[in-house]
Design a protein around this motif. Sequence first.
Motif, PDB file in Angstrom:
ATOM      1  N   HIS A 157     -74.251 -32.426  26.552  1.00 26.48           N
ATOM      2  CA  HIS A 157     -74.318 -33.680  25.801  1.00 26.48           C
ATOM      3  C   HIS A 157     -73.046 -33.895  24.983  1.00 26.48           C
ATOM      4  CE1 HIS A 157     -75.900 -36.904  23.241  1.00 26.48           C
ATOM      5  NE2 HIS A 157     -75.373 -36.243  22.228  1.00 26.48           N
ATOM      6  N   TRP A 158     -72.544 -32.826  24.354  1.00 24.74           N
ATOM      7  CA  TRP A 158     -71.353 -32.932  23.508  1.00 24.74           C
ATOM      8  C   TRP A 158     -70.064 -32.708  24.298  1.00 24.74           C
ATOM      9  CZ3 TRP A 158     -71.996 -35.424  19.252  1.00 24.74           C
ATOM     10  CH2 TRP A 158     -73.212 -35.348  18.560  1.00 24.74           C
ATOM     11  N   ARG A 159     -70.184 -32.650  25.599  1.00 23.81           N
ATOM     12  CA  ARG A 159     -69.030 -32.485  26.492  1.00 23.81           C
ATOM     13  C   ARG A 159     -68.230 -31.230  26.163  1.00 23.81           C
ATOM     14  NH1 ARG A 159     -69.423 -37.861  25.332  1.00 23.81           N
ATOM     15  NH2 ARG A 159     -67.547 -38.100  24.047  1.00 23.81           N
ATOM     16  N   ILE A 160     -68.965 -30.186  25.811  1.00 23.78           N
ATOM     17  CA  ILE A 160     -68.379 -28.863  25.611  1.00 23.78           C
ATOM     18  C   ILE A 160     -68.353 -28.170  26.969  1.00 23.78           C
ATOM     19  CG2 ILE A 160     -68.722 -26.602  24.545  1.00 23.78           C
ATOM     20  CD1 ILE A 160     -70.168 -28.121  22.227  1.00 23.78           C
ATOM     21  N   ASP A 161     -67.175 -27.798  27.440  1.00 25.95           N
ATOM     22  CA  ASP A 161     -67.102 -27.311  28.816  1.00 25.95           C
ATOM     23  C   ASP A 161     -66.964 -25.796  28.967  1.00 25.95           C
ATOM     24  OD1 ASP A 161     -64.495 -26.952  28.046  1.00 25.95           O
ATOM     25  OD2 ASP A 161     -63.636 -28.445  29.414  1.00 25.95           O
ATOM     26  N   ARG A 162     -67.007 -25.054  27.851  1.00 23.95           N
ATOM     27  CA  ARG A 162     -66.977 -23.590  27.948  1.00 23.95           C
ATOM     28  C   ARG A 162     -67.987 -23.018  26.959  1.00 23.95           C
ATOM     29  NH1 ARG A 162     -62.616 -20.824  26.513  1.00 23.95           N
ATOM     30  NH2 ARG A 162     -62.458 -19.426  28.294  1.00 23.95           N
ATOM     31  N   GLY A 163     -69.027 -22.363  27.482  1.00 27.17           N
ATOM     32  CA  GLY A 163     -70.070 -21.834  26.618  1.00 27.17           C
ATOM     33  C   GLY A 163     -70.516 -20.456  27.035  1.00 27.17           C
ATOM     34  N   LEU A 164     -70.960 -19.666  26.049  1.00 28.20           N
ATOM     35  CA  LEU A 164     -71.475 -18.318  26.297  1.00 28.20           C
ATOM     36  C   LEU A 164     -72.799 -18.166  25.573  1.00 28.20           C
ATOM     37  CD1 LEU A 164     -71.039 -15.383  27.360  1.00 28.20           C
ATOM     38  CD2 LEU A 164     -69.960 -14.886  25.148  1.00 28.20           C
ATOM     39  N   PHE A 165     -73.838 -17.796  26.309  1.00 36.19           N
ATOM     40  CA  PHE A 165     -75.167 -17.533  25.755  1.00 36.19           C
ATOM     41  C   PHE A 165     -75.382 -16.027  25.752  1.00 36.19           C
ATOM     42  CE2 PHE A 165     -79.723 -17.020  25.740  1.00 36.19           C
ATOM     43  CZ  PHE A 165     -80.219 -18.078  24.998  1.00 36.19           C
ATOM     44  N   VAL A 166     -75.564 -15.446  24.573  1.00 35.20           N
ATOM     45  CA  VAL A 166     -75.723 -13.995  24.438  1.00 35.20           C
ATOM     46  C   VAL A 166     -77.155 -13.683  24.057  1.00 35.20           C
ATOM     47  CG1 VAL A 166     -74.950 -11.901  23.290  1.00 35.20           C
ATOM     48  CG2 VAL A 166     -73.321 -13.769  23.693  1.00 35.20           C
ATOM     49  N   ASN A 167     -77.850 -12.973  24.939  1.00 36.31           N
ATOM     50  CA  ASN A 167     -79.205 -12.508  24.674  1.00 36.31           C
ATOM     51  C   ASN A 167     -79.096 -11.017  24.323  1.00 36.31           C
ATOM     52  OD1 ASN A 167     -82.059 -12.979  24.650  1.00 36.31           O
ATOM     53  ND2 ASN A 167     -82.204 -11.801  26.539  1.00 36.31           N
ATOM     54  N   TYR A 168     -79.441 -10.647  23.088  1.00 37.47           N
ATOM     55  CA  TYR A 168     -79.165  -9.281  22.646  1.00 37.47           C
ATOM     56  C   TYR A 168     -80.401  -8.576  22.088  1.00 37.47           C
ATOM     57  CZ  TYR A 168     -79.313 -10.772  17.755  1.00 37.47           C
ATOM     58  OH  TYR A 168     -79.731 -11.244  16.539  1.00 37.47           O
ATOM     59  N   ASN A 169     -80.345  -7.260  22.150  1.00 37.28           N
ATOM     60  CA  ASN A 169     -81.365  -6.397  21.562  1.00 37.28           C
ATOM     61  C   ASN A 169     -80.836  -5.932  20.209  1.00 37.28           C
ATOM     62  OD1 ASN A 169     -83.063  -4.330  20.765  1.00 37.28           O
ATOM     63  ND2 ASN A 169     -83.135  -3.335  22.765  1.00 37.28           N
ATOM     64  N   PRO A 170     -81.470  -6.330  19.106  1.00 38.79           N
ATOM     65  CA  PRO A 170     -80.939  -5.995  17.781  1.00 38.79           C
ATOM     66  C   PRO A 170     -80.957  -4.499  17.459  1.00 38.79           C
ATOM     67  CG  PRO A 170     -83.105  -7.029  17.608  1.00 38.79           C
ATOM     68  CD  PRO A 170     -82.686  -7.174  19.040  1.00 38.79           C
ATOM     69  N   THR A 171     -81.660  -3.689  18.265  1.00 41.18           N
ATOM     70  CA  THR A 171     -81.687  -2.248  18.009  1.00 41.18           C
ATOM     71  C   THR A 171     -80.515  -1.511  18.658  1.00 41.18           C
ATOM     72  OG1 THR A 171     -83.065  -1.744  19.963  1.00 41.18           O
ATOM     73  CG2 THR A 171     -84.209  -2.336  17.918  1.00 41.18           C
ATOM     74  N   VAL A 172     -79.718  -2.211  19.447  1.00 41.16           N
ATOM     75  CA  VAL A 172     -78.553  -1.583  20.078  1.00 41.16           C
ATOM     76  C   VAL A 172     -77.545  -1.194  18.997  1.00 41.16           C
ATOM     77  CG1 VAL A 172     -76.569  -1.989  21.593  1.00 41.16           C
ATOM     78  CG2 VAL A 172     -78.833  -2.792  22.263  1.00 41.16           C
ATOM     79  N   PRO A 173     -77.043   0.045  19.015  1.00 40.93           N
ATOM     80  CA  PRO A 173     -76.060   0.467  18.000  1.00 40.93           C
ATOM     81  C   PRO A 173     -74.812  -0.417  18.026  1.00 40.93           C
ATOM     82  CG  PRO A 173     -76.923   2.372  19.202  1.00 40.93           C
ATOM     83  CD  PRO A 173     -77.410   1.153  19.916  1.00 40.93           C
ATOM     84  N   GLN A 174     -74.306  -0.726  16.838  1.00 38.88           N
ATOM     85  CA  GLN A 174     -73.080  -1.529  16.678  1.00 38.88           C
ATOM     86  C   GLN A 174     -73.147  -2.835  17.477  1.00 38.88           C
ATOM     87  OE1 GLN A 174     -70.158   1.528  17.827  1.00 38.88           O
ATOM     88  NE2 GLN A 174     -69.645   1.751  15.658  1.00 38.88           N
ATOM     89  N   ILE A 175     -74.287  -3.496  17.392  1.00 33.32           N
ATOM     90  CA  ILE A 175     -74.493  -4.708  18.192  1.00 33.32           C
ATOM     91  C   ILE A 175     -73.487  -5.798  17.841  1.00 33.32           C
ATOM     92  CG2 ILE A 175     -76.224  -5.656  16.606  1.00 33.32           C
ATOM     93  CD1 ILE A 175     -76.102  -5.976  20.475  1.00 33.32           C
ATOM     94  N   GLU A 176     -73.098  -5.888  16.577  1.00 31.83           N
ATOM     95  CA  GLU A 176     -72.129  -6.924  16.194  1.00 31.83           C
ATOM     96  C   GLU A 176     -70.803  -6.730  16.923  1.00 31.83           C
ATOM     97  OE1 GLU A 176     -73.468  -4.772  14.051  1.00 31.83           O
ATOM     98  OE2 GLU A 176     -74.685  -5.879  12.565  1.00 31.83           O
ATOM     99  N   SER A 177     -70.336  -5.474  16.993  1.00 30.80           N
ATOM    100  CA  SER A 177     -69.086  -5.176  17.685  1.00 30.80           C
ATOM    101  C   SER A 177     -69.206  -5.427  19.180  1.00 30.80           C
ATOM    102  CB  SER A 177     -68.669  -3.716  17.436  1.00 30.80           C
ATOM    103  OG  SER A 177     -68.413  -3.507  16.063  1.00 30.80           O
ATOM    104  N   ARG A 178     -70.377  -5.110  19.738  1.00 28.51           N
ATOM    105  CA  ARG A 178     -70.595  -5.328  21.171  1.00 28.51           C
ATOM    106  C   ARG A 178     -70.537  -6.822  21.506  1.00 28.51           C
ATOM    107  NH1 ARG A 178     -73.858  -1.635  23.827  1.00 28.51           N
ATOM    108  NH2 ARG A 178     -73.672  -3.042  25.631  1.00 28.51           N
TER     109      ARG A 178
END
Length: 202
Positions: A157-178
């Motif tokens: 809708h907003w004509r954004i042509d590059r996107g990344l959807f990240v589905n993550y497990n919050p228990t993964v160590p150092q998830i922010e860095s990953r």
Amino acid sequence: MSRWIAQKKPGQLVSKKHVMLLLKELIDDATFWLDIQLIPQEDKEALLSSVTPIERYWYEYLFPLWINEPDPKKDTWKKELMAGKFQGNDTLLVEKICDAIESLGGNTFHCYIADLSMATDLLTSGITNLPLCVQITSIRDTLSESKQQNWLDTLQHWRIDRGLFVNYNPTVPQIESRIGLEAFRCSDQISKKCYCKIDIDR
């Protein structure tokens, strides 16, 4: 937005933390954007060179789009903000992801309008300075299909042509860095008009 605010009593606004933060962002963004419109071209280039590439993308492209076009989600998020249903629970996570991306040499930007209207928790760019809009969710893959479709529909809708959807497990160590590493990598590798999804579950 001005009509929405005019209908509220001052005390009612002050008591809503996220409403006040949104309004401050809007004032700052609108002021910067108006400055760009009102100055000579050479001064405009100098002003835009003072911000990061991803901030320039926001001020030159996404923010003007939002200003000039109807926002189909606006009525929904205005009600949620005033009802206190928007808590910004992932703010700290997003900030840590941004720190991780910037430590790798990338640029980041995050704001309320991108989050509320554009299904974008953060914007980033890497070595190539190409903008990438990133959505993160901890919902399991089988439960996030509707959110993924909504994300895709919103970006288109907003004509954004590059996107990344990240589905993550919050228990993964150092998830922010990953997440930061994947977003930084994808910011340079995803081609134009591409929407990617990744899972970080272990």
